[in-house]
Structures are given as structure tokens and as C-alpha cells.
Design an enzyme around this catalytic site. Structure first.
Site, PDB file in Angstrom:
ATOM      1  N   TRP A 164      40.936  42.663  53.523  1.00 25.52           N
ATOM      2  CA  TRP A 164      40.503  42.853  52.129  1.00 25.52           C
ATOM      3  C   TRP A 164      40.201  41.507  51.466  1.00 25.52           C
ATOM      4  CZ3 TRP A 164      42.987  41.119  47.626  1.00 25.52           C
ATOM      5  CH2 TRP A 164      42.462  41.609  46.428  1.00 25.52           C
ATOM      6  N   HIS A 165      40.911  40.449  51.880  1.00 25.17           N
ATOM      7  CA  HIS A 165      40.725  39.140  51.255  1.00 25.17           C
ATOM      8  C   HIS A 165      39.413  38.474  51.654  1.00 25.17           C
ATOM      9  CE1 HIS A 165      45.049  39.588  50.438  1.00 25.17           C
ATOM     10  NE2 HIS A 165      44.837  38.724  49.456  1.00 25.17           N
ATOM     11  N   GLY A 166      38.792  38.927  52.728  1.00 25.85           N
ATOM     12  CA  GLY A 166      37.520  38.328  53.101  1.00 25.85           C
ATOM     13  C   GLY A 166      37.191  38.540  54.567  1.00 25.85           C
TER      14      GLY A 166
END
Length: 353
Positions: free
Chosen positions: A203-205
Site C-alpha cells: 500500500w505504501h508504494g
């Protein structure tokens, strides 16, 4: 090319649709109220991630100005500004210099860089959350608590109950539990835990460093789950100054250390950089000149101020809003004005997610 706040905006919309599907709320027919819930400006770009069951009813209520809530909100905004402008941006100056030049750094300086980044990301992200929560209190709206002094955690399970609470609880309620949660056997629990942490990393990248960061935290968590110790530290940290006190501080130090180790992957540009950074730490080298450059008395004073205030007020939502609130508020504002000017202004880290 992506819209601003795409991840947080999407999570708000998903929670609304899922909660209607499970009949936790009724569908909202007022388009303005729905739009305000999904795109509420204080939390649009970096959270907290709100739920339709929590925020939407508040949007629909008539609100009157509450002086005490406004005072609390202002105190929380000031504390958030201190964590961002003073703590995060000061630590960023040193963390960036060390990570960007890590091949020429000694082991001690690399360890300092990891600690600086740990406080940078905490001050940056929790500072934004404090500002969002404080601004909302001025409007008479209560947002979900997003941070609860996570670096005082005694194990990694407690850390994830205290760090980015709105995201952790979102994954728990909308992914972990639908997958079966902890109702199945141990292998199902392990599978679901791995999925949660890996998805959280992704989700962070779209970078393998985030996925590895999530995987490392899953490996930290699994032994606690396997031995049924993941719910042992659900109370606040209480100190009675006995032999058990040393055990508590030892647990906090160990948890902070392993958290910092995982942050190396989060901060690194790629996997090879993270591995090389860690290898250089274990060379056990020391360069006095590097140490003098990277060890700052300003940082020591700032972090001591942060830790002291948060430790002594760890049972409260905002360290500034209680006894001696005026003195603490004035001293914090002075630190922002005096020390904030020396820092390179940087965007909030979570603006990119």
C-alpha cells in the site's frame, strides 16, 4: 498523474460501500454529506483513514462551537507542528545526509541515521495526524486516533496497535476478519497475518523495499502469534520502579531497535541499498570525525523534550493539554519559532502514499 490523496480517498469510499454491504450503516442519499465524508480536507492527503460509521453521522449533526474542545484542538495543532517542523525536519537534515552518503559513513553514524529516520517518520506522520485531529476539533468533529505513543511499545504487536491505528484497524476489519481472522487454525492465522503485512507494505508504494518492510514486520509478529503472546500488552505502560521496571524498559528498547532495523528498508531507495547499509553497520567501524558531524546536541535536546513530554503524558491524547498547559504550550511555540527556522522545509512523507 494520480489524483491527490488517491489512497486515503479510496479507503474512505471502500469503507462506506463495505459497511453498507454488511448493513452497519444505511446508504446516504444526501450527496453533499457523502462528498464531505469522502473528501474531508484535513485527512484527505495523509489520514487518519476514517470510517463511514464514525465520521458520516458527525457530518450530519448540527454542531455548536465548544470552547474547551477548541482549546484542546489548538494544543494538538501546536504539538503536531512541533513534531513536524522541529522534530521531523531537524532529524531529516541528518538522516538524509547519512542515508545519501552511507558508503562513506562508519557503523555508529549509520545507526544514528536509522534512529534519526525513526523519529523523522514518527514526527512527520503523527504530527500531521495531530494537526488534522486538532483542526477537526475546531469544527466540533472527532477523528479516529491515529497514533498512541508507539515507540513506548513493549512488543511489535503492541507497536502495531499504536502506530497508524486507522490503517491497521482498517486492514483488520476489512481484510483480516473477512479472510477468516483468528477463527481458523494456526496456519490460517499465519497466512492472514502475512497477507495483512505484505498488503500494508505494498500500500505504501510499488517498490520492493516496502514489501520487504512489511514482510520483516510480519516475521517479528509471527512468533508472538504462534505462542499466543500477541495480546499480552494491551494496557498502558505503568512504571512502579521495581525489578519489573527494567524488564519493561528493556522490552521497549528491543522493540524500538527491531523497528529501526525495519525502517532501513522503508527509507532505502532499493533492496541493494538497504542490504549494503546493514552490512556496513555490522562492520563495527567508528570514525570520530563522522560521529562529531552526525551527533547533534540540538537533536538530543529536541528528542529529549519530545520523549519527556510524551512519556509523562502517555495516557492522554495530547501532551500539552492538561496540567501546566499554558507553560507547556508557550515553551513548545517558542521551540517552533526558534528551531523551526533552521530546518529545510519538506513535504509530509505520507503525501506520496
Amino acid at each position: 498523474v494520480l489524483p491527490v490523496g488517491i489512497s486515503f480517498y479510496t479507503f474512505h469510499g471502500l469503507s462506506y460501500v463495505i459497511d453498507i454491504y454488511y448493513k452497519r450503516i444505511k446508504a446516504e442519499y444526501n450527496f453533499v454529506d457523502y462528498s464531505l465524508f469522502v473528501s474531508y480536507f484535513p485527512l484527505l492527503v495523509a489520514g487518519p483513514i476514517e470510517r463511514a460509521t464514525h465520521l458520516l453521522p458527525q457530518v450530519k449533526l448540527k454542531r455548536d462551537f465548544n470552547t474547551e474542545k477548541a482549546k484542546e484542538g489548538i494544543s494538538q495543532i501546536v504539538w503536531g507542528l512541533f513534531k513536524k517542523v522541529v522534530v521531523a525536519d531537524t532529524c531529516a537534515n541528518y538522516a538524509n545526509a547519512i542515508f545519501d552518503n552511507y558508503p562513506s559513513m562508519d557503523s555508529v553514524s549509520l545507526i544514528l541515521g536509522t534512529v534519526y529516520f525513526a523519529f523523522q517518520i514518527y514526527g512527520d506522520f503523527s504530527g500531521y495526524s495531530d494537526i488534522a485531529v486538532g483542526v477537526s476539533k475546531l469544527f466540533g468533529i472527532d477523528l479516529l486516533k491515529n497514533f498512541n505513543y508507539p515507540y513506548f511499545s513493549r512488543d511489535i504487536a503492541e507497536f502495531w496497535r499504536r502506530w497508524h491505528i486507522s490503517l491497521s484497524s482498517w486492514f483488520r476489519d476489512y481484510l483480516y476478519i473477512p479472510l477468516g481472522g483468528s477463527k481458523g487454525g494456526m496456519w490460517m492465522k499465519i497466512r492472514n497475518t502475512l497477507i495483512i503485512f505484505l498488503v500494508s507494505g505494498f500500500w505504501h508504494g510499488a517498490n520492493w523495499t516496502y514489501v520487504v518492510w512489511g514482510g520483516i514486520n510480519a516475521l517479528y509478529f509471527l512468533p508472538l502469534l504462534f505462542f499466543k503472546m500477541n495480546r499480552r500488552n494491551t494496557d498502558d505502560v505503568n512504571i512502579s520502579w521495581s525489578l519489573s521496571t527494567f524488564k519493561i524498559f528493556g522490552s521497549i528498547l528491543i522493540t524500538f531497535t527491531i523497528t529501526c532495523f525495519a525502517w532501513i528498508f522503508f527509507r532505502s531507495d532499493n533492496i541493494l541499498m538497504a542490504i549494503s547499509y546493514i552490512e556496513k553497520i555490522f562492520e563495527f567501524s567508528f570514525d570520530l570525525n563522522n560521529f562529531k558531524i552526525n551527533m547533534s546536541y540540538n537533536v538530543i535536546i529536541i528528542l529529549s523534550y519530545l520523549i519527556l513530554f510524551e512519556w509523562n503524558n502517555r495516557g492522554k491524547e495530547c501532551p500539552l493539554y492538561n496540567s501546566f498547559s499554558r507553560i507547556k504550550l508557550i515553551s513548545t511555540v517558542l521551540l517552533i519559532l526558534l528551531l523551526g527556522e533552521f530546518n529545510i522545509k519538506s513535504e509530509f512523507i505520507y503525501f506520496q502514499f
